[in-house]
Design an enzyme around this catalytic site. Structure first.
Site, PDB file in Angstrom:
ATOM      1  CB  SER A 130      32.372  25.594   5.158  1.00 41.49           C
ATOM      2  OG  SER A 130      32.107  24.599   6.119  1.00 41.49           O
ATOM      3  CG  ASP A 161      36.934  19.577   2.724  1.00 43.58           C
ATOM      4  OD1 ASP A 161      36.630  19.248   3.883  1.00 43.58           O
ATOM      5  OD2 ASP A 161      36.390  20.522   2.121  1.00 43.58           O
ATOM      6  CG  HIS A 192      36.466  22.387   5.290  1.00 44.30           C
ATOM      7  ND1 HIS A 192      35.635  22.003   4.245  1.00 44.30           N
ATOM      8  CD2 HIS A 192      35.700  23.165   6.098  1.00 44.30           C
ATOM      9  CE1 HIS A 192      34.430  22.526   4.418  1.00 44.30           C
ATOM     10  NE2 HIS A 192      34.446  23.230   5.533  1.00 44.30           N
TER      11      HIS A 192
END
Length: 197
Positions: A98, A148, A176
């Site tokens: 991320s 995600d 995610h």
């Protein structure tokens, strides 16, 4: 269980908290974290133990303002470069999910000569950097959760298309932070990638 050493180092005018595991002569792996996570996440998930027991030298760091690193004025790239220098990491492989994936990606675009590869897990900021991605030459593994909702799978296809030799791995049904719910598969895949470098 592996010994995990906790330390604070001063880089770029900031105090940075790191967790270190594994033999120093092992292949260096530097672990970043997502917006809602920290270095401790990699201890809790067993990733630091896993890497150390597989013969790697793992270093997880808290970016400034996260975990146990106080906020500072230095950029994440300056912090990462400082940690690599201070701990004398030899062409580490960056593992970034991320937000940490964005830090890894943008650091690679600026300082690729310092790195040995990247493992990007649903990184954000892919589209913004698309025009420069073709210049990346280090080995890259991109891991994505099939469900995600933060960084769409399309970003993974962009990485695979623009970076020569980038491998895209999709974990079906995963969200995610796919490494949390599928840690065994995640560990197996990163081990295979790192062992092939």
């Amino acid at each position: 269980m592996t010994d995990i050493v906790e330390k604070k180092i001063n880089v770029a005018g900031c105090e940075v908290h790191v967790l270190e595991a594994g033999a120093p002569q092992g292949r260096d792996v530097a672990l970043l974290h997502g917006m809602k996570f920290q270095a401790e996440t990699w201890r809790q998930l067993g990733t630091l133990d896993f890497l150390a027991e597989a013969g790697f030298h793992a270093v997880a760091l808290d970016l400034p303002g996260f975990g146990r690193s106080p906020a500072g004025s230095a950029s994440p790239a300056d912090i990462l470069g400082g940690v690599i220098n201070e701990l004398q990491l030899d062409k580490p492989v960056l593992l970034g999910p991320s937000m940490g994936g964005r830090v890894a990606l943008e650091f690679c675009l600026a300082e690729e000569k310092l790195l040995g590869g990247m493992i990007l897990v649903g990184p954000v900021g892919v589209a913004e950097n698309r025009a420069r991605l073709h210049g990346i030459k280090v080995p890259v593994l991109a891991i994505w959760g099939g469900e995600d909702a933060i960084s769409p799978l399309q970003n993974g296809h962009i990485l695979a298309q623009e970076i020569d030799g980038c491998r895209l791995l999709v974990i079906d049904g995963a969200p995610h932070p796919c490494y949390l719910d599928h840690s065994e598969r995640f560990h197996s895949e990163i081990h295979a990638f790192l062992s092939g470098l």
